[in-house]
Motif scaffolding. Structure first.
Motif, PDB file in Angstrom:
ATOM      1  N   ASP A  79     -14.254  -4.692  14.479  1.00 48.75           N
ATOM      2  CA  ASP A  79     -13.357  -3.751  13.815  1.00 48.75           C
ATOM      3  C   ASP A  79     -13.139  -4.094  12.339  1.00 48.75           C
ATOM      4  N   THR A  80     -12.571  -3.135  11.623  1.00 51.33           N
ATOM      5  CA  THR A  80     -12.127  -3.350  10.249  1.00 51.33           C
ATOM      6  C   THR A  80     -10.601  -3.252  10.213  1.00 51.33           C
ATOM      7  N   VAL A  81     -10.003  -3.861   9.222  1.00 52.68           N
ATOM      8  CA  VAL A  81      -8.547  -3.824   9.069  1.00 52.68           C
ATOM      9  C   VAL A  81      -8.115  -2.399   8.733  1.00 52.68           C
ATOM     10  N   SER A  82      -7.116  -1.918   9.449  1.00 45.41           N
ATOM     11  CA  SER A  82      -6.574  -0.591   9.169  1.00 45.41           C
ATOM     12  C   SER A  82      -5.098  -0.700   8.822  1.00 45.41           C
ATOM     13  N   LEU A  83      -4.568   0.348   8.232  1.00 42.98           N
ATOM     14  CA  LEU A  83      -3.158   0.355   7.830  1.00 42.98           C
ATOM     15  C   LEU A  83      -2.246   0.144   9.033  1.00 42.98           C
ATOM     16  N   SER A  84      -2.653   0.642  10.197  1.00 44.56           N
ATOM     17  CA  SER A  84      -1.826   0.514  11.400  1.00 44.56           C
ATOM     18  C   SER A  84      -1.758  -0.914  11.924  1.00 44.56           C
ATOM     19  N   ASN A  85      -2.610  -1.805  11.401  1.00 43.22           N
ATOM     20  CA  ASN A  85      -2.576  -3.219  11.807  1.00 43.22           C
ATOM     21  C   ASN A  85      -1.479  -4.003  11.086  1.00 43.22           C
TER      22      ASN A  85
ATOM     23  N   ILE B 147      -3.889 -10.919   9.226  1.00 40.81           N
ATOM     24  CA  ILE B 147      -4.890 -10.649   8.192  1.00 40.81           C
ATOM     25  C   ILE B 147      -4.703  -9.287   7.528  1.00 40.81           C
ATOM     26  N   ALA B 148      -3.800  -8.476   8.047  1.00 41.85           N
ATOM     27  CA  ALA B 148      -3.664  -7.092   7.565  1.00 41.85           C
ATOM     28  C   ALA B 148      -2.678  -7.000   6.410  1.00 41.85           C
ATOM     29  N   THR B 149      -3.199  -6.653   5.249  1.00 39.06           N
ATOM     30  CA  THR B 149      -2.387  -6.376   4.062  1.00 39.06           C
ATOM     31  C   THR B 149      -2.988  -5.155   3.374  1.00 39.06           C
ATOM     32  N   LEU B 150      -2.308  -4.649   2.400  1.00 36.04           N
ATOM     33  CA  LEU B 150      -2.865  -3.520   1.659  1.00 36.04           C
ATOM     34  C   LEU B 150      -4.161  -3.910   0.949  1.00 36.04           C
ATOM     35  N   GLN B 151      -4.312  -5.197   0.661  1.00 40.52           N
ATOM     36  CA  GLN B 151      -5.518  -5.663  -0.027  1.00 40.52           C
ATOM     37  C   GLN B 151      -6.711  -5.804   0.921  1.00 40.52           C
ATOM     38  N   THR B 152      -6.460  -5.970   2.221  1.00 42.45           N
ATOM     39  CA  THR B 152      -7.578  -6.179   3.154  1.00 42.45           C
ATOM     40  C   THR B 152      -7.923  -4.934   3.974  1.00 42.45           C
ATOM     41  N   VAL B 153      -7.152  -3.851   3.824  1.00 37.87           N
ATOM     42  CA  VAL B 153      -7.462  -2.623   4.564  1.00 37.87           C
ATOM     43  C   VAL B 153      -8.891  -2.184   4.255  1.00 37.87           C
ATOM     44  N   GLY B 154      -9.647  -1.919   5.301  1.00 41.86           N
ATOM     45  CA  GLY B 154     -11.045  -1.525   5.152  1.00 41.86           C
ATOM     46  C   GLY B 154     -12.028  -2.683   5.252  1.00 41.86           C
ATOM     47  N   MET B 155     -11.538  -3.909   5.169  1.00 39.98           N
ATOM     48  CA  MET B 155     -12.405  -5.093   5.246  1.00 39.98           C
ATOM     49  C   MET B 155     -12.691  -5.426   6.710  1.00 39.98           C
ATOM     50  N   PRO B 156     -13.909  -5.861   7.046  1.00 35.22           N
ATOM     51  CA  PRO B 156     -14.162  -6.341   8.408  1.00 35.22           C
ATOM     52  C   PRO B 156     -13.163  -7.447   8.765  1.00 35.22           C
ATOM     53  N   LYS B 157     -12.601  -7.383   9.944  1.00 36.44           N
ATOM     54  CA  LYS B 157     -11.574  -8.355  10.327  1.00 36.44           C
ATOM     55  C   LYS B 157     -12.095  -9.780  10.321  1.00 36.44           C
ATOM     56  N   VAL B 158     -13.355  -9.960  10.738  1.00 38.85           N
ATOM     57  CA  VAL B 158     -13.897 -11.317  10.752  1.00 38.85           C
ATOM     58  C   VAL B 158     -14.019 -11.877   9.339  1.00 38.85           C
ATOM     59  N   GLN B 159     -14.326 -11.018   8.380  1.00 43.08           N
ATOM     60  CA  GLN B 159     -14.422 -11.480   6.998  1.00 43.08           C
ATOM     61  C   GLN B 159     -13.048 -11.799   6.419  1.00 43.08           C
ATOM     62  N   ALA B 160     -12.063 -10.974   6.761  1.00 37.68           N
ATOM     63  CA  ALA B 160     -10.700 -11.234   6.293  1.00 37.68           C
ATOM     64  C   ALA B 160     -10.176 -12.547   6.855  1.00 37.68           C
ATOM     65  N   MET B 161     -10.496 -12.819   8.126  1.00 38.47           N
ATOM     66  CA  MET B 161     -10.040 -14.064   8.739  1.00 38.47           C
ATOM     67  C   MET B 161     -10.794 -15.254   8.172  1.00 38.47           C
ATOM     68  N   LYS B 162     -12.086 -15.107   7.942  1.00 40.78           N
ATOM     69  CA  LYS B 162     -12.860 -16.196   7.332  1.00 40.78           C
ATOM     70  C   LYS B 162     -12.307 -16.528   5.954  1.00 40.78           C
ATOM     71  N   GLN B 163     -12.016 -15.502   5.177  1.00 38.42           N
ATOM     72  CA  GLN B 163     -11.458 -15.702   3.841  1.00 38.42           C
ATOM     73  C   GLN B 163     -10.141 -16.482   3.916  1.00 38.42           C
ATOM     74  N   ARG B 164      -9.331 -16.141   4.903  1.00 41.45           N
ATOM     75  CA  ARG B 164      -8.039 -16.818   5.065  1.00 41.45           C
ATOM     76  C   ARG B 164      -8.226 -18.280   5.461  1.00 41.45           C
ATOM     77  N   ILE B 165      -9.152 -18.532   6.388  1.00 36.36           N
ATOM     78  CA  ILE B 165      -9.414 -19.905   6.804  1.00 36.36           C
ATOM     79  C   ILE B 165      -9.849 -20.753   5.614  1.00 36.36           C
ATOM     80  N   LEU B 166     -10.808 -20.243   4.855  1.00 35.84           N
ATOM     81  CA  LEU B 166     -11.359 -21.008   3.738  1.00 35.84           C
ATOM     82  C   LEU B 166     -10.358 -21.184   2.605  1.00 35.84           C
ATOM     83  N   SER B 167      -9.378 -20.291   2.521  1.00 38.91           N
ATOM     84  CA  SER B 167      -8.345 -20.452   1.486  1.00 38.91           C
ATOM     85  C   SER B 167      -7.416 -21.615   1.809  1.00 38.91           C
TER      86      SER B 167
END
Length: 217
Positions: free
Chosen positions: A21-27, A33-53
């Protein structure tokens, strides 16, 4: 999301994240991982980005896919120390648990958190000992048909609330911020406990072997 959050912040440094899935506004009401900045991003990529941060040295593999019979053979289960099932589909949940049992990999399966408001009613239990949860009831029946009686799960004893009707009288499951998150952190704590227990058992076994060798010498 909260499972991974809890694990990576206590030092787990290797992940395979699987989600189609991708991040949606309803998440945004419940997913970390769901913010206005990550809406539309693949969830796995958003989570990977968070882990690495938080931990830039973490090893994070991602698969933007829905786990199913069509791709099960592409997963090497021998590489996993632990599996967490947070899948929404009963069919895929059953398949993942079957593979875990077949391959001898520990697994913890999340039952339903939709239409729940009280995180204090969450429990860790063997699936055979669960009650109240409709999803757990289905999983007990279907896994029983497959000869599997025992699976560690996190579930809620809270009776589901009735969702607000949508168009044409349909009711969709609803989630609130503090129940799925609490379930995720509870799962993370249980995974860490199991991994530590396994590590301590391995250390004890090695000590026993070393002592036995010393006696023979």
């Amino acid at each position: 999301g909260y499972v991974v959050e809890g694990l990576m912040r206590c030092g787990i440094g290797s992940f395979l994240l699987v989600d189609h899935d991708t991040v949606s506004l309803s998440n945004c009401n419940r997913q970390i991982i769901a913010t206005l900045q990550t809406v539309g991003m693949p969830k796995v990529q958003a989570m990977k980005q968070r882990i690495l941060s938080v931990n830039p040295s973490a090893q994070v593999e991602t698969r933007q896919a829905f786990f199913s019979a069509e791709n099960v053979d592409t997963f090497d289960f021998s590489q996993f120390d632990y599996l967490v099932d947070a899948i929404d589909s009963v069919t895929s949940k059953l398949l993942l648990i079957q593979q875990a049992k077949k391959q001898g990999v520990p697994i913890l399966s999340s039952m339903g958190t939709g239409n729940k408001r009280d995180p204090s009613r969450l429990e860790v239990a063997d699936l055979s000992q669960t009650s109240v949860c409709p999803l757990a009831r289905v999983m007990r029946r279907e896994l029983g048909r497959r000869g599997i009686r025992h699976v560690k799960v996190v579930y809620s004893k809270e009776p589901p609330q009735r969702a607000v009707p949508l168009e044409e009288g349909q009711r969709a499951p609803a989630s609130i911020s503090f129940v799925p998150s609490s379930a995720g952190l509870l799962i993370a704590s249980e995974v860490v406990k199991d991994l530590l227990s396994h590590s301590e058992q391995e250390a004890s076994d090695r000590k026993g072997v070393d002592e036995d060798a010393a006696i023979r010498l």
